[in-house]
Design an enzyme around this catalytic site. Sequence first.
Site, PDB file in Angstrom:
ATOM      1  N   ARG A   1       0.849  -1.184   0.000  1.00 48.73           N
ATOM      2  CA  ARG A   1       0.000   0.000   0.000  1.00 48.73           C
ATOM      3  C   ARG A   1       0.890   1.241   0.000  1.00 48.73           C
ATOM      4  O   ARG A   1       2.112   1.139   0.132  1.00 48.73           O
ATOM      5  CB  ARG A   1      -1.046   0.016   1.126  1.00 48.73           C
ATOM      6  CG  ARG A   1      -0.713  -0.676   2.402  1.00 48.73           C
ATOM      7  CD  ARG A   1       0.449  -0.067   3.146  1.00 48.73           C
ATOM      8  NE  ARG A   1       0.254   1.375   3.303  1.00 48.73           N
ATOM      9  CZ  ARG A   1       1.191   2.263   3.482  1.00 48.73           C
ATOM     10  NH1 ARG A   1       2.473   1.884   3.526  1.00 48.73           N
ATOM     11  NH2 ARG A   1       0.939   3.538   3.604  1.00 48.73           N
ATOM     12  N   GLY A   2       0.246   2.431  -0.162  1.00 45.48           N
ATOM     13  CA  GLY A   2       1.024   3.654  -0.344  1.00 45.48           C
ATOM     14  C   GLY A   2       1.107   3.909  -1.843  1.00 45.48           C
ATOM     15  O   GLY A   2       1.452   2.994  -2.613  1.00 45.48           O
TER      16      GLY A   2
ATOM     17  N   ARG B   1      -7.655  -0.304  -6.651  1.00 50.60           N
ATOM     18  CA  ARG B   1      -7.874   0.789  -5.689  1.00 50.60           C
ATOM     19  C   ARG B   1      -8.043   2.088  -6.491  1.00 50.60           C
ATOM     20  O   ARG B   1      -7.270   2.340  -7.414  1.00 50.60           O
ATOM     21  CB  ARG B   1      -6.695   0.915  -4.693  1.00 50.60           C
ATOM     22  CG  ARG B   1      -6.577  -0.292  -3.772  1.00 50.60           C
ATOM     23  CD  ARG B   1      -5.640  -0.009  -2.601  1.00 50.60           C
ATOM     24  NE  ARG B   1      -6.270   0.847  -1.598  1.00 50.60           N
ATOM     25  CZ  ARG B   1      -5.600   1.396  -0.575  1.00 50.60           C
ATOM     26  NH1 ARG B   1      -4.301   1.187  -0.459  1.00 50.60           N
ATOM     27  NH2 ARG B   1      -6.215   2.153   0.303  1.00 50.60           N
TER      28      ARG B   1
ATOM     29  N   GLN C   1      -1.937   2.337   9.887  1.00 53.84           N
ATOM     30  CA  GLN C   1      -0.660   2.403   9.153  1.00 53.84           C
ATOM     31  C   GLN C   1       0.382   3.204   9.942  1.00 53.84           C
ATOM     32  O   GLN C   1       1.581   3.011   9.754  1.00 53.84           O
ATOM     33  CB  GLN C   1      -0.849   3.044   7.781  1.00 53.84           C
ATOM     34  CG  GLN C   1      -1.647   2.215   6.791  1.00 53.84           C
ATOM     35  CD  GLN C   1      -3.097   2.632   6.779  1.00 53.84           C
ATOM     36  OE1 GLN C   1      -3.633   3.060   7.796  1.00 53.84           O
ATOM     37  NE2 GLN C   1      -3.739   2.506   5.645  1.00 53.84           N
TER      38      GLN C   1
ATOM     39  N   ASP D   1      -2.019  10.888  -2.194  1.00 44.88           N
ATOM     40  CA  ASP D   1      -2.456   9.836  -3.126  1.00 44.88           C
ATOM     41  C   ASP D   1      -2.831  10.409  -4.481  1.00 44.88           C
ATOM     42  O   ASP D   1      -2.771   9.717  -5.495  1.00 44.88           O
ATOM     43  CB  ASP D   1      -3.635   9.063  -2.535  1.00 44.88           C
ATOM     44  CG  ASP D   1      -3.132   8.144  -1.435  1.00 44.88           C
ATOM     45  OD1 ASP D   1      -2.961   8.619  -0.300  1.00 44.88           O
ATOM     46  OD2 ASP D   1      -2.846   6.969  -1.745  1.00 44.88           O
TER      47      ASP D   1
ATOM     48  N   ASN E   1      -5.287  12.387   0.668  1.00 42.92           N
ATOM     49  CA  ASN E   1      -4.359  11.546   1.428  1.00 42.92           C
ATOM     50  C   ASN E   1      -5.173  10.796   2.474  1.00 42.92           C
ATOM     51  O   ASN E   1      -6.397  10.991   2.586  1.00 42.92           O
ATOM     52  CB  ASN E   1      -3.248  12.399   2.062  1.00 42.92           C
ATOM     53  CG  ASN E   1      -2.114  11.542   2.623  1.00 42.92           C
ATOM     54  OD1 ASN E   1      -1.585  10.666   1.940  1.00 42.92           O
ATOM     55  ND2 ASN E   1      -1.758  11.764   3.879  1.00 42.92           N
ATOM     56  N   LYS E   2      -4.522   9.965   3.215  1.00 44.63           N
ATOM     57  CA  LYS E   2      -5.184   9.109   4.210  1.00 44.63           C
ATOM     58  C   LYS E   2      -6.160   9.898   5.074  1.00 44.63           C
ATOM     59  O   LYS E   2      -5.891  11.024   5.479  1.00 44.63           O
ATOM     60  CB  LYS E   2      -4.108   8.455   5.082  1.00 44.63           C
ATOM     61  CG  LYS E   2      -4.584   7.536   6.170  1.00 44.63           C
ATOM     62  CD  LYS E   2      -5.511   6.450   5.724  1.00 44.63           C
ATOM     63  CE  LYS E   2      -4.985   5.598   4.599  1.00 44.63           C
ATOM     64  NZ  LYS E   2      -6.025   4.676   4.052  1.00 44.63           N
TER      65      LYS E   2
HETATM   66  O1  MRU Z   1      -4.483   3.213   2.290  1.00 41.10           O
HETATM   67  P1  MRU Z   1      -3.002   3.433   2.112  1.00 41.10           P
HETATM   68  O2  MRU Z   1      -2.186   2.858   3.223  1.00 41.10           O
HETATM   69  O3  MRU Z   1      -2.533   2.981   0.740  1.00 41.10           O
HETATM   70  O4  MRU Z   1      -2.825   5.004   2.166  1.00 41.10           O
HETATM   71  C1  MRU Z   1      -1.541   5.539   2.018  1.00 41.10           C
HETATM   72  C2  MRU Z   1      -1.482   7.011   2.138  1.00 41.10           C
HETATM   73  O5  MRU Z   1      -2.466   7.689   2.290  1.00 41.10           O
HETATM   74  C3  MRU Z   1      -0.114   7.634   1.946  1.00 41.10           C
HETATM   75  O6  MRU Z   1       0.039   8.760   2.728  1.00 41.10           O
HETATM   76  C4  MRU Z   1       0.051   8.012   0.475  1.00 41.10           C
HETATM   77  O7  MRU Z   1      -0.291   6.938  -0.360  1.00 41.10           O
HETATM   78  C5  MRU Z   1       1.437   8.457   0.172  1.00 41.10           C
HETATM   79  S1  MRU Z   1       2.618   7.125   0.289  1.00 41.10           S
HETATM   80  C6  MRU Z   1       4.138   7.799  -0.098  1.00 41.10           C
END
Ligand code: MRU
Length: 353
Positions: free
Chosen positions: A47-48, A90, A195, A236, A246-247
Site C-alpha cells: 500500500r502507499g 484501488r 498504518q 495519493d 491523502n489518508k
Molecule cells: O491506504 P493506504 O495505506 O494505501 O494510504 C496511504 C497514504 O495515504 C499515503 O500517505 C500516500 O499513499 C502516500 S505514500 C508515499
Amino acid sequence: MAIPLSIQWLNGQLIILDQQKLPHETEYIALNTLEDVYDAIVTLKVRGAPAIGITAAYGLAIAAQNHEAETAEAFLHFVKKDALYLASSRPTAVNLEWALNRLQESIESVRTVAAAKAQILEEAKRIQKEDEEACRAIGGYALQLLEGKSKVMTICNAGSIATAKYGTALAPFHLGKELGREFEVFACETRPVFQGARLTVWELQQSGVDVTLITDSMAAHTIGAKGIEAIIVGADRIAANGDTANKIGTLNLAILAKAYNIPFYVSAPVSTFDLLIADGKEIPIEERPATEITHIAGQPLAPNHTKVFNPAFDVTPAQYITAIITEKGIIKPDYEQNITGLLGAVSGGGAQS
Ligand code: MRU
C-alpha cells in the site's frame, strides 16, 4: 539500522514485504501472477501510492511474459485488458493509473512480441529506480524546509515501504539520519487500519529515528503540549489546483496546523499529480469494508450490524497547504499557476494524459 524496502525484483521474481503482517512478523512473499498482485493491493499487503504503482507495473510485466500473441498489436490488446483489471484494484492513488499507462505507452511502437515483453519489464524496473531517486530528492528539499525544526508530526505511512525507498513524508527523517540530522517524529496511529502505529513506527525504528506514537484524537493536544513545529504528510492524488487526497485524518491535521500557525507540508513525486482534474471534488474516494471499523485485529468492537461509513481518504483544500514538496522542487501558492509551471517543464512527468 537500515531503511526497510517493500518491493524487490529478485532473480526474475517479484518479492514484497507483507505489510499486513507488520510489525510483529517481517515476512516477504512472492507475487507470481496478475491475480496475486491485484489481491496484494486490495488487501493492503502492499500500500502507499508509489508502491502500489510500482507493484502494479511489475504485475503487468509478469502477466505480459505469459501472453502468446501472433502480433505486437494483439499482445498490446492483452496488456490493456490486464491494465484495466489492475487499475480497478484501488481508486484513489493516481500513481496506479500513471504506472500502468506508462508501461502501455512504452510498448506502443514496439514491433515484435519478444521485444515488447522485454521492454515492459525494463519499464517497470525503471519506474522503481526513478521513484527511489525522486524520494531521495524530495527528502533533500524537505530538509531545507525543515531547517531549524526538529519536532514534526505525520499521519499514515508515507515512508520507504510506501515507495521504492526513503518515502515521501518520511524521506527527510531517513535522509536526516544518513546526514546526522536528528528529528523527533510524532506518528498518528491512523485509524482504521493503523498504518501509523504498525508501519510508520516500525519503519522509523528500523532506521533509528526517534518516533513517538499518539492516537489520532491526541493530535491537537500534542501540537501544543509537545511544541510540534511542522506537519508533513504524503499524497495519493493532487489536483491541478493543489487540492490533495491523502489518508483519512489528513484534513484534520491541516486544519490544526492552520489553527496553531505551523507549516503543513505535502510531499509527493510528480507521478502523484493528476492535472486532468481541476480540483479535489473530482478525486474518487475509496470506501473500504465496514469490518475495518467494527473490528480491531479480527476482534469485534461495535455491536453486530452497526451502520458504518469508512472513507479511506480525505481531501485537503490547497488553501491549507504551506508547500508541496516534489523531486523537481518545492511548490508554493499560487498552486494553480505554479503546479502547471513546474510539471509543464517536466517531460513525461505527472498524470497529464
Ligand atoms: O491506504 P493506504 O495505506 O494505501 O494510504 C496511504 C497514504 O495515504 C499515503 O500517505 C500516500 O499513499 C502516500 S505514500 C508515499
